[in-house]
Write a protein that holds these residues in place. Structure first.
Motif, PDB file in Angstrom:
ATOM      1  N   GLY A   1      31.577  24.786  19.870  1.00 26.79           N
ATOM      2  CA  GLY A   1      30.965  23.320  20.126  1.00 26.79           C
ATOM      3  C   GLY A   1      31.996  22.395  19.729  1.00 26.79           C
ATOM      4  N   GLU A   2      32.007  21.184  20.051  1.00 27.33           N
ATOM      5  CA  GLU A   2      32.878  20.064  19.938  1.00 27.33           C
ATOM      6  C   GLU A   2      33.253  19.801  18.495  1.00 27.33           C
ATOM      7  OE1 GLU A   2      34.642  18.534  22.511  1.00 27.33           O
ATOM      8  OE2 GLU A   2      33.542  20.269  23.672  1.00 27.33           O
ATOM      9  N   GLU A   3      32.595  20.275  17.546  1.00 31.12           N
ATOM     10  CA  GLU A   3      32.955  20.021  16.165  1.00 31.12           C
ATOM     11  C   GLU A   3      34.271  20.647  15.732  1.00 31.12           C
ATOM     12  OE1 GLU A   3      28.944  19.407  17.137  1.00 31.12           O
ATOM     13  OE2 GLU A   3      29.976  21.182  17.319  1.00 31.12           O
ATOM     14  N   TYR A   4      34.916  21.531  16.464  1.00 26.02           N
ATOM     15  CA  TYR A   4      36.152  22.026  16.050  1.00 26.02           C
ATOM     16  C   TYR A   4      37.141  21.214  16.045  1.00 26.02           C
ATOM     17  CZ  TYR A   4      38.077  21.880  20.764  1.00 26.02           C
ATOM     18  OH  TYR A   4      38.459  21.379  21.914  1.00 26.02           O
ATOM     19  N   GLN A   5      36.874  19.882  16.559  1.00 26.46           N
ATOM     20  CA  GLN A   5      37.765  18.803  17.018  1.00 26.46           C
ATOM     21  C   GLN A   5      37.739  17.950  15.588  1.00 26.46           C
ATOM     22  OE1 GLN A   5      37.902  16.946  20.570  1.00 26.46           O
ATOM     23  NE2 GLN A   5      36.583  18.297  21.135  1.00 26.46           N
ATOM     24  N   THR A   6      36.881  18.175  14.764  1.00 26.44           N
ATOM     25  CA  THR A   6      36.813  17.484  13.419  1.00 26.44           C
ATOM     26  C   THR A   6      38.094  17.785  12.707  1.00 26.44           C
ATOM     27  OG1 THR A   6      34.411  17.924  13.230  1.00 26.44           O
ATOM     28  CG2 THR A   6      35.437  17.020  11.207  1.00 26.44           C
TER      29      THR A   6
END
Length: 153
Positions: A53-58
């Motif tokens: 998901g997009e959370e890898y960009q955290t």
């Protein structure tokens, strides 16, 4: 009451790429669904969950997106060769310029660091016995420096 760590989780961009990477590390695949995969760290005791998901960009912070895998002292001494054999590059820790494993006498452990394909920080770590008179050392020591200190006792 608490007896150990059951699970930890990391965000990933591409589950297929991450499954291949964690398989190369030698972790045993447990199960997956559309956007999640789990690997055993110790089968039946602890596992890691990978969440696509997009959370890898955290942004990375030591309190986020970091896992340390326990290894033996001898394994850690060979860790750079092992990582190279599975096409994984070690990375320097913090402000260190070297990728070499190091000892933290004041914490009683030793480590080497590397990243997964999404920049999650991974660590191979072991406990070490530290004589009482060396527990004050806060410097990060190479294995050579540590073993020389122990010889002088």
């Amino acid at each position: 009451m608490i007896r150990g760590l059951y699970e930890a989780h990391l965000p990933v961009k591409n589950l297929e790429v991450s499954i291949e990477f964690y398989t190369r590390l030698g972790l045993k695949f447990a199960w997956r669904d559309d956007d999640t995969a789990f690997f055993w760290i110790e089968e039946g005791k602890s596992w890691i969950g990978l969440w696509e998901g997009e959370e890898y960009q955290t942004s990375y912070h030591p309190s986020l997106r970091h896992i340390a895998f326990q290894v033996t002292y001898d394994d850690l001494k060979q860790s750079l060769k092992w990582l190279e054999s599975i096409q994984v590059k070690a990375v320097p820790f913090g402000r260190r310029s070297t990728i070499d494993p190091f000892i933290r006498p004041n914490q009683g452990n030793a480590s080497v660091y590397f990243d997964d394909p999404d920049g999650n920080s991974l660590e191979l770590m072991c406990y070490i016995e530290v004589p009482d008179h060396l527990k004050h050392i806060t410097d990060k020591l190479s294995f050579h420096e540590w073993e020389e200190l122990l010889k002088k006792q």
